[in-house]
Design a protein around this motif. Structure first.
Motif, PDB file in Angstrom:
ATOM      1  N   CYS A  95      46.393  32.060  38.567  1.00  0.00           N
ATOM      2  CA  CYS A  95      45.395  31.590  39.523  1.00  0.00           C
ATOM      3  C   CYS A  95      43.990  31.951  39.058  1.00  0.00           C
ATOM      4  CB  CYS A  95      45.676  32.171  40.908  1.00  0.00           C
ATOM      5  SG  CYS A  95      45.348  33.945  41.065  1.00  0.00           S
ATOM      6  N   GLY A  99      41.980  33.011  43.540  1.00  0.00           N
ATOM      7  CA  GLY A  99      43.372  32.900  43.932  1.00  0.00           C
ATOM      8  C   GLY A  99      43.923  31.501  44.029  1.00  0.00           C
ATOM      9  N   VAL A 100      43.293  30.532  43.355  1.00  0.00           N
ATOM     10  CA  VAL A 100      43.728  29.137  43.434  1.00  0.00           C
ATOM     11  C   VAL A 100      44.371  28.710  42.122  1.00  0.00           C
ATOM     12  CG1 VAL A 100      42.962  26.747  43.758  1.00  0.00           C
ATOM     13  CG2 VAL A 100      41.912  28.599  45.094  1.00  0.00           C
ATOM     14  N   TYR A 101      45.509  28.007  42.204  1.00  0.00           N
ATOM     15  CA  TYR A 101      46.179  27.461  41.027  1.00  0.00           C
ATOM     16  C   TYR A 101      45.721  26.034  40.785  1.00  0.00           C
ATOM     17  CZ  TYR A 101      49.681  31.192  40.573  1.00  0.00           C
ATOM     18  OH  TYR A 101      50.321  32.387  40.371  1.00  0.00           O
ATOM     19  N   GLU A 105      45.293  22.735  44.191  1.00  0.00           N
ATOM     20  CA  GLU A 105      44.098  23.197  44.880  1.00  0.00           C
ATOM     21  C   GLU A 105      44.177  22.997  46.391  1.00  0.00           C
ATOM     22  OE1 GLU A 105      40.771  21.328  42.989  1.00  0.00           O
ATOM     23  OE2 GLU A 105      40.659  22.879  41.431  1.00  0.00           O
ATOM     24  N   ASN A 109      44.339  29.433  48.744  1.00  0.00           N
ATOM     25  CA  ASN A 109      44.723  30.688  48.108  1.00  0.00           C
ATOM     26  C   ASN A 109      45.449  31.621  49.065  1.00  0.00           C
ATOM     27  OD1 ASN A 109      42.651  31.630  49.700  1.00  0.00           O
ATOM     28  ND2 ASN A 109      41.765  32.939  48.117  1.00  0.00           N
ATOM     29  N   TYR A 175      45.900  36.478  45.710  1.00  0.00           N
ATOM     30  CA  TYR A 175      46.073  35.744  46.963  1.00  0.00           C
ATOM     31  C   TYR A 175      47.077  36.505  47.807  1.00  0.00           C
ATOM     32  CZ  TYR A 175      49.750  33.940  43.877  1.00  0.00           C
ATOM     33  OH  TYR A 175      50.780  33.838  42.969  1.00  0.00           O
ATOM     34  N   ASN A 227      36.366  37.119  47.120  1.00  0.00           N
ATOM     35  CA  ASN A 227      37.737  36.759  47.482  1.00  0.00           C
ATOM     36  C   ASN A 227      38.186  37.637  48.653  1.00  0.00           C
ATOM     37  OD1 ASN A 227      40.464  36.185  47.678  1.00  0.00           O
ATOM     38  ND2 ASN A 227      40.877  36.397  45.484  1.00  0.00           N
TER      39      ASN A 227
END
Length: 291
Positions: A95, A99-101, A105, A109, A175, A227
């Motif tokens: 990620c 925390g985003v893959y 999207e 997250n 995340y 975050n």
């Protein structure tokens, strides 16, 4: 990739980066001889729902993602013989700092970042069970189909004749429900062609982990500091096998006062090349065979 699936190539070629950790490969090797295993097998862990069969053949997976520069060097060896596995295909994916893959999207997250107010102190938190199925995770739930065409922080490259492969990326974020980690797969017995990597099988599916000191240091640096997702520590994580480097805990080198300048990470992966470990959505076993 598995069962004869092909990987589309996006720029195969170019030399592999010179590895600076040649001595680490022997640091954990036992004095075993004969038919005994000479190296601890690296623990198999869950693939997680967000693997995309490697369509980016590259060493630098950063694209335009912000974050602390991370150079990741892995050495892949046969755990029985300690011989390096050359021309193996190694996938990594993880990620972003928030925390985003990529490819997912729309999943966000898991509750933090993305416009939420930044935390007021050092990130901490207690997991409430397995990662939620509606957000990023590394646990169960099976594979999720991609929801977009983004592919940042993902890539595949080949090991050199000494078993080394090096990637350039950024330090991962976190995340809700998971500690900071990188996913990894190793594929062998396939063929590198102009189209990429074809055939073979997956001999290792695992995750790479970061110690708490490095994560806490990263949390003081933007954009990690924005975050707001509840962070799971390494000890609280339900996927980490809790067996140190054999479980994927990385060796890290960085300036403790200025982690923003970059981190160098390395690890030897001891695998069983004749076995197939392409995916598991059950909790990993902490038992790794040793010589």
């Amino acid at each position: 990739m598995t069962g004869g699936a092909a990987i589309a190539a996006v720029g195969v070629g170019g030399g592999l980066a010179v590895n600076a950790f040649a001595d680490e490969a022997t640091s954990d090797v036992s004095s075993s001889s004969g038919s005994e295993t000479c190296y601890t097998l690296t623990s198999e862990t869950t693939e997680g729902p967000y693997y995309i069969d490697a369509d980016k053949i590259r060493q630098d997976v950063t694209e335009d993602e912000e974050g602390i520069p991370l150079t990741l060097t892995l050495k892949v060896i046969d755990a029985d013989t300690c011989k390096p596995l050359r021309n193996a295909a190694v996938d990594i994916w993880h990620c972003s700092a928030l925390g985003v893959y990529s490819g997912y999207e729309s999943s966000g997250n898991g509750g933090g970042g993305g416009g939420n107010p930044p935390p007021t102190g050092a990130p901490t938190g207690t997991p409430t069970g397995e990662p939620p199925t509606g957000g990023p995770g590394g646990g169960g739930g099976g594979h999720a189909e991609p929801t977009d065409d983004e592919r940042y922080l993902r890539g595949t490259w080949k090991t050199d004749k000494h078993g080394y492969v090096t990637f350039r990326t950024v330090f991962p974020g976190w995340y809700q429900g998971r500690c900071v980690h990188i996913h990894v797969k190793v594929h062998v017995d396939g063929t590198w062609t102009d189209a990429g990597y074809e055939g073979g099988h997956t001999c290792h599916t695992g995750q790479l982990f970061f110690d708490e000191k490095s994560v806490l240091a990263s949390a003081e640096v933007a954009p990690y500091s924005t975050n707001a997702a509840t962070r799971t520590t390494l000890d609280e994580d339900t996927i980490y096998p809790d067996n140190g480097h054999a479980g994927g805990l990385l060796y890290l080198k960085y300036n403790k006062r200025h982690i923003a300048k970059g981190v160098r990470a390395h690890l030897t992966l001891g695998v069983a090349p004749d076995e197939t470990h392409d995916s598991t959505d059950t909790p990993p076993s902490a038992s790794a065979s040793a010589g």
